[in-house]
Design a protein around this motif. Structure first.
Motif, PDB file in Angstrom:
ATOM      1  N   LEU A  65      -0.096  -9.050 -12.678  1.00  0.00           N
ATOM      2  CA  LEU A  65       1.320  -8.709 -12.722  1.00  0.00           C
ATOM      3  C   LEU A  65       2.010  -8.949 -11.386  1.00  0.00           C
ATOM      4  N   SER A  66       1.285  -8.700 -10.281  1.00  0.00           N
ATOM      5  CA  SER A  66       1.898  -8.869  -8.965  1.00  0.00           C
ATOM      6  C   SER A  66       2.298 -10.312  -8.703  1.00  0.00           C
ATOM      7  N   ARG A  67       1.641 -11.249  -9.375  1.00  0.00           N
ATOM      8  CA  ARG A  67       2.005 -12.663  -9.225  1.00  0.00           C
ATOM      9  C   ARG A  67       3.166 -13.057 -10.120  1.00  0.00           C
ATOM     10  N   MET A  68       3.524 -12.158 -11.054  1.00  0.00           N
ATOM     11  CA  MET A  68       4.582 -12.474 -12.005  1.00  0.00           C
ATOM     12  C   MET A  68       5.886 -11.726 -11.729  1.00  0.00           C
ATOM     13  N   ILE A  69       5.777 -10.568 -11.113  1.00  0.00           N
ATOM     14  CA  ILE A  69       6.948  -9.711 -10.904  1.00  0.00           C
ATOM     15  C   ILE A  69       7.584 -10.032  -9.555  1.00  0.00           C
ATOM     16  N   PRO A  70       8.888 -10.261  -9.503  1.00  0.00           N
ATOM     17  CA  PRO A  70       9.560 -10.561  -8.228  1.00  0.00           C
ATOM     18  C   PRO A  70       9.384  -9.421  -7.229  1.00  0.00           C
ATOM     19  N   MET A  71       9.313  -9.752  -5.948  1.00  0.00           N
ATOM     20  CA  MET A  71       9.120  -8.752  -4.907  1.00  0.00           C
ATOM     21  C   MET A  71      10.264  -7.740  -4.867  1.00  0.00           C
ATOM     22  N   THR A  72      11.454  -8.183  -5.218  1.00  0.00           N
ATOM     23  CA  THR A  72      12.586  -7.249  -5.230  1.00  0.00           C
ATOM     24  C   THR A  72      12.382  -6.145  -6.255  1.00  0.00           C
ATOM     25  N   VAL A  73      11.691  -6.453  -7.333  1.00  0.00           N
ATOM     26  CA  VAL A  73      11.393  -5.460  -8.370  1.00  0.00           C
ATOM     27  C   VAL A  73      10.191  -4.618  -7.955  1.00  0.00           C
ATOM     28  N   GLN A  74       9.203  -5.244  -7.324  1.00  0.00           N
ATOM     29  CA  GLN A  74       7.992  -4.525  -6.925  1.00  0.00           C
ATOM     30  C   GLN A  74       8.281  -3.392  -5.951  1.00  0.00           C
ATOM     31  N   GLY A  75       9.372  -3.491  -5.207  1.00  0.00           N
ATOM     32  CA  GLY A  75       9.689  -2.486  -4.213  1.00  0.00           C
ATOM     33  C   GLY A  75      10.578  -1.358  -4.700  1.00  0.00           C
ATOM     34  N   ARG A  76      10.981  -1.375  -5.961  1.00  0.00           N
ATOM     35  CA  ARG A  76      11.863  -0.328  -6.485  1.00  0.00           C
ATOM     36  C   ARG A  76      11.083   0.946  -6.758  1.00  0.00           C
ATOM     37  N   ARG A  77      11.668   2.091  -6.374  1.00  0.00           N
ATOM     38  CA  ARG A  77      11.015   3.389  -6.554  1.00  0.00           C
ATOM     39  C   ARG A  77      11.400   4.017  -7.882  1.00  0.00           C
TER      40      ARG A  77
END
Length: 287
Positions: free
Chosen positions: A260-272
């Protein structure tokens, strides 16, 4: 038959393996689950070096995103505690890098902490002073009885070799109207029931696992009363959860989150987001 370290009953059943030599057992009398054989004192201390904080994404130093995530969680719990008391001295046992104490200080509380990890204690001491952060365990802290309005134990009681002795000391350190907070894995949580022996909270450093009933029983034995007990929530990001599964590998979840980490944009990965993760929170007062 493995005897329970808390109630000494010889009525414990095996529930999960931690490694080739250790397992988790569930006491059929008092309801607590525990790791056995227990790691030695030196093994436990060696667990909490700087590499331990790689699961926070802090292996190379503090990261702003992790700090903000932790701060958001601790603001939530401080607001809850302020329903009971507005000011005073607060002791965070297992204070790690000192994020909760930072939030408490901003709200007018006088911060004190205890931390076993030399690395984390050093960070916290630079923030709050050597006189306010004890490097070691609560046994090493020479605080006077009745010193604290609040005592917090975030993800702490499951790490302690003698939870009963810990809570006896906590009761002694509280003021007459003082409040203590425990956040710890819930052995009866839905995540444990669904994941079984693959529950992500099964770790070498977790020596005990409580559910609401067994925690209430232990507190009553030491003169504490559970005022509130409910599922705990934490502010988490996808990035942080992924780092957890790198540090604590899981046969299914580690490759799943890696994909999933390779598919999800970093801007989304950082949302709390605030989510329950199989833990419970309990607010305690003197009985």
């Amino acid at each position: 038959m493995t005897s329970c370290p808390l109630c000494l009953a010889a009525h414990s059943v095996f529930v999960a393996s931690i490694d080739s030599s250790r397992g988790v057992y569930h006491c059929q009398r008092c309801g607590v689950a525990f790791l056995w054989p227990r790691p030695s004192g030196s093994e436990i201390t060696s667990l909490y070096d700087q590499d331990y904080f790689s699961a926070w994404g802090c292996k190379e130093g503090e990261r702003a995103s992790v700090r903000e995530m932790k701060i958001a969680t601790f603001r939530y719990y401080l607001r809850l505690l302020q329903r009971f008391c507005q000011r005073g001295a607060v002791l965070d046992i297992g204070c790690a890098l000192g994020y909760f104490l930072e939030v408490a200080q901003q709200q007018g509380f006088s911060p004190y902490g205890v931390e076993l990890s030399a690395y984390a204690a050093g960070v916290a001491q630079r923030r709050f002073g050597v006189d306010r952060i004890v490097r070691g365990t609560l046994e090493d802290a020479l605080f006077a009885p009745g010193s604290f309005s609040f005592i917090t134990m975030f993800d702490l009681v499951e790490h302690v070799p003698d939870p009963r002795a810990l809570l006896v000391r906590v009761r002694e350190l509280l003021t007459g109207s003082g409040i203590a907070l425990i956040v710890t894995p819930n052995y009866r949580s839905l995540s444990r029931l669904l994941m079984g022996s693959s529950w992500t909270h099964y770790k070498l450093e977790h020596l005990f696992y409580f559910d609401p009933e067994s925690l209430n029983t232990l507190c009553a034995r030491v003169g504490l009363r559970v005022v509130v007990c409910r599922p705990a929530v934490k502010a988490l990001t996808f990035e942080y959860v992924s780092s957890q599964f790198v540090a604590y590998r899981h046969s299914v979840l580690t490759p799943f989150f890696s994909l999933l980490s390779r598919m999800i944009p970093m801007t989304v990965q950082g949302r709390r987001i605030f989510i329950p993760i199989g833990e419970m929170m309990a607010v305690l007062c003197k009985a």
